[in-house]
Design a protein around this motif. Structure first.
Motif, short mmCIF file in Angstrom:
data_model
loop_
_atom_site.label_atom_id
_atom_site.label_comp_id
_atom_site.label_asym_id
_atom_site.label_seq_id
_atom_site.Cartn_x
_atom_site.Cartn_y
_atom_site.Cartn_z
N LEU A 50 0.89 -1.33 -0.01
CA LEU A 50 0.05 0.03 0.13
C LEU A 50 0.72 1.29 0.13
O LEU A 50 0.82 2.26 -0.56
CB LEU A 50 -0.99 -0.08 1.37
CG LEU A 50 -1.87 1.29 1.32
CD1 LEU A 50 -3.25 0.76 0.54
CD2 LEU A 50 -2.32 1.43 2.77
N LEU A 107 0.91 4.23 -2.80
CA LEU A 107 0.71 5.55 -2.35
C LEU A 107 1.71 6.35 -2.88
O LEU A 107 1.53 7.44 -3.49
CB LEU A 107 0.83 5.70 -0.77
CG LEU A 107 -0.56 5.21 -0.21
CD1 LEU A 107 -0.56 5.19 1.15
CD2 LEU A 107 -1.91 6.32 -0.67
N ARG A 154 -8.36 6.54 -4.88
CA ARG A 154 -8.42 5.53 -4.51
C ARG A 154 -8.41 4.28 -5.51
O ARG A 154 -7.78 3.17 -5.32
CB ARG A 154 -9.46 5.00 -3.49
CG ARG A 154 -9.30 3.67 -2.41
CD ARG A 154 -10.52 3.38 -1.52
NE ARG A 154 -11.28 4.19 -0.74
CZ ARG A 154 -12.18 4.56 -0.90
NH1 ARG A 154 -12.99 4.33 -1.98
NH2 ARG A 154 -12.81 5.56 -0.07
N GLU A 155 -9.20 4.55 -6.54
CA GLU A 155 -9.18 3.70 -7.70
C GLU A 155 -7.90 3.62 -8.29
O GLU A 155 -7.45 2.37 -8.64
CB GLU A 155 -10.36 4.40 -8.66
CG GLU A 155 -10.27 3.56 -9.92
CD GLU A 155 -11.10 2.11 -9.85
OE1 GLU A 155 -11.55 1.92 -8.68
OE2 GLU A 155 -10.79 1.42 -10.86
N LEU A 181 -5.15 3.74 -6.66
CA LEU A 181 -4.53 3.08 -5.84
C LEU A 181 -4.73 1.53 -5.67
O LEU A 181 -4.05 0.73 -5.72
CB LEU A 181 -4.53 3.55 -4.27
CG LEU A 181 -3.84 2.86 -3.18
CD1 LEU A 181 -2.21 3.15 -3.49
CD2 LEU A 181 -4.00 3.62 -1.80
N ARG A 182 -6.14 1.22 -6.07
CA ARG A 182 -6.58 -0.03 -6.06
C ARG A 182 -5.99 -0.48 -7.36
O ARG A 182 -5.62 -1.96 -7.41
CB ARG A 182 -8.16 -0.02 -6.26
CG ARG A 182 -8.79 -1.45 -6.18
CD ARG A 182 -10.17 -1.39 -6.87
NE ARG A 182 -10.40 -0.78 -8.39
CZ ARG A 182 -10.25 -1.68 -9.58
NH1 ARG A 182 -10.14 -2.82 -9.34
NH2 ARG A 182 -10.54 -1.36 -10.69
N VAL A 223 -2.51 -1.85 -6.06
CA VAL A 223 -2.11 -2.60 -4.85
C VAL A 223 -3.05 -4.16 -5.23
O VAL A 223 -2.23 -5.05 -4.56
CB VAL A 223 -2.64 -1.91 -3.66
CG1 VAL A 223 -1.66 -0.83 -3.47
CG2 VAL A 223 -4.05 -1.71 -3.35
N ILE A 224 -4.19 -4.16 -5.79
CA ILE A 224 -5.08 -5.16 -5.75
C ILE A 224 -4.21 -6.51 -6.53
O ILE A 224 -3.84 -7.65 -5.88
CB ILE A 224 -6.30 -5.19 -6.37
CG1 ILE A 224 -7.17 -4.36 -5.28
CG2 ILE A 224 -7.02 -6.44 -6.69
CD1 ILE A 224 -7.48 -5.01 -4.06
#
Lengths: 208, 222
Positions: free
Chosen positions: A142, A146, A191-192, A194-195, A198-199
């Protein structure tokens, strides 16, 4: 379950739970500070060092806050009992890690409250809850994510997750957005981003 | 997956627990039927949870610092309170001890107030019966309160009265006044100068005061 200590802004423990679910920042701080010495002492009585006990308390509170924050959460025992229960499970995991020959006991070795994780959310949250090493790995990914989403997004997410319990309208002004809703959309976009980073990375790590 | 603005807000409100009961149920029902949306929301929820956890850890670390500060403050306050109690007990003990050290004026079985009311004419008396001395001086502001009583080891029935500035030393003869141990026991020094009209002088804090002889009334002293 009336909370009797002085300076307590909450009528009882149920009110405290409701305040946490409303994301009242005072509630989180109150809960953390109120039970720290008690739970740390309890863990040290079980034979942990002070540093271990403090780490376990943080892990306990991470799990407790995630569970209590859920709108469906119902406190069915005293808060101290509930926290001690989580702490005991965390302590037992530590003992098992240091000495795998320690037998698994019914109320200590298995800290899942429900069925085995199935969906993506459960897979991530469940793994994080039960495995502090994996939790740390997850957070490392994460942090890396970021650092890749751009300064503006990082600042927005930082502000949102630090102050999301305040008013989004106030935060919107700081970030030059027209309203709280506009700010939420911006947060979602960040957040999208970041998603998307990270996902896949988490999935990859989970496969190993 | 691209969401429209309404769904974006719905997801954000869902993640922030801001949906009403009915909105939440409707949204959860929708997630049951829309696998793509469910996976999208689950992924966002996982990232949201991780971000929340990351920031919680930072806040927890800050709470820990506050707790440590409070603990240090509590310990400091406890020590300060304990020190204050010890100090107060010490002062009380000293006061009590000091009180006990003072000679009982009641030795004369007369209230102190009465003893202080030695008639002026008696004090001024030049008669020397060898019974005692009374000092009257202009240094009234200089002799402190503690001199109102003689030390415990002073000879019995030795009194100093600040209010009237009378030094009364009922002794058998004048020679005792010259005894240095006796003088020290009074915390002051008496000197005798026969050339100066048989006057005794009291030296206190480097200042010399003339003492006048007097004869106490036996009934005032019992």
């Amino acid at each position: 379950m009336k909370i009797l200590s002085l300076g307590n802004p909450f009528a009882d423990e149920h009110a405290l739970v409701r305040a946490i679910q409303r994301h009242d920042p005072k509630a989180e701080a109150y809960l953390y500070k109120k039970y720290k010495n008690k739970v740390v002492r309890y863990l040290m009585q079980k034979g942990t060092t002070e540093i271990q006990a403090e780490d376990l308390y943080q892990e306990t509170m991470i799990v407790a806050m995630e569970k209590i924050s859920d709108a469906n959460f119902q406190l069915e025992a005293k808060m101290s009992t509930y926290l001690m229960g989580i702490a005991t499970k965390k302590w037992y995991k530590l003992v098992r890690k240091e000495n795998p020959t320690v037998p698994i006991v019914a109320d200590g070795g298995n800290d899942e409250d429900g069925d085995a994780p199935t969906g993506i959310l459960e897979k991530f949250l469940g793994a994080a809850e039960n495995d502090s090493e994996w939790q740390e790995e997850q957070l490392q990914v994460l942090r890396l994510g970021l650092s890749k989403i751009g300064e503006q997004c990082r600042q927005l997410l930082d502000a949102w997750y630090e102050r999301k319990w305040g008013t989004s309208d106030e935060l919107a002004v700081q970030f030059g957005k027209s309203s709280g809703e506009a700010l939420k959309k911006a947060v979602h976009k960040c957040r999208e981003k970041l998603r998307e980073i990270v996902i896949p990375a988490w999935n990859k790590k989970l496969q190993y | 997956m691209e969401l429209n603005d309404n769904d974006t807000l719905l997801v954000e409100r869902y993640l922030a627990n801001e949906l009403s009961e009915s909105e939440r149920k409707n949204f959860q029902a929708r997630l049951q039927t829309d696998a793509e949306l469910a996976a999208y929301v689950a992924a966002h929820r996982a990232v949201d949870a991780a971000l929340t956890r990351e920031h919680r850890k930072k806040r927890f670390a800050a709470y820990d610092k506050e707790i440590k500060r409070q603990n240090v403050l509590t310990v400091t306050i406890r020590y300060a309170a304990a020190a204050a109690v010890v100090l107060a007990a010490g002062i009380a003990a000293y006061w009590q001890w000091n009180k006990q050290e003072q000679p009982q004026l009641a030795q004369t079985k007369k209230p102190a107030q009465e003893l202080l009311q030695i008639p002026q004419q008696t004090i001024q008396s030049r008669e020397n019966t060898g019974m005692g001395f009374a000092g009257v001086d202009s240094a009234q502001q200089l002799i402190p309160l503690w001199l109102t009583a003689a030390p415990a080891d002073a000879p019995a029935a030795t009194y100093l009265f600040r209010d009237t500035l009378q030094v009364f030393v009922p002794i058998a003869d004048d020679t005792q006044l010259k005894d240095s141990a006796f003088q020290q026991s009074l915390g002051l020094f008496l000197t005798y100068d026969r050339t100066q009209n048989d006057t005794y002088f009291l030296t206190f804090r480097g200042k010399k005061y003339a003492l006048k002889r007097y004869t106490p009334k036996p009934e005032a002293l019992e």
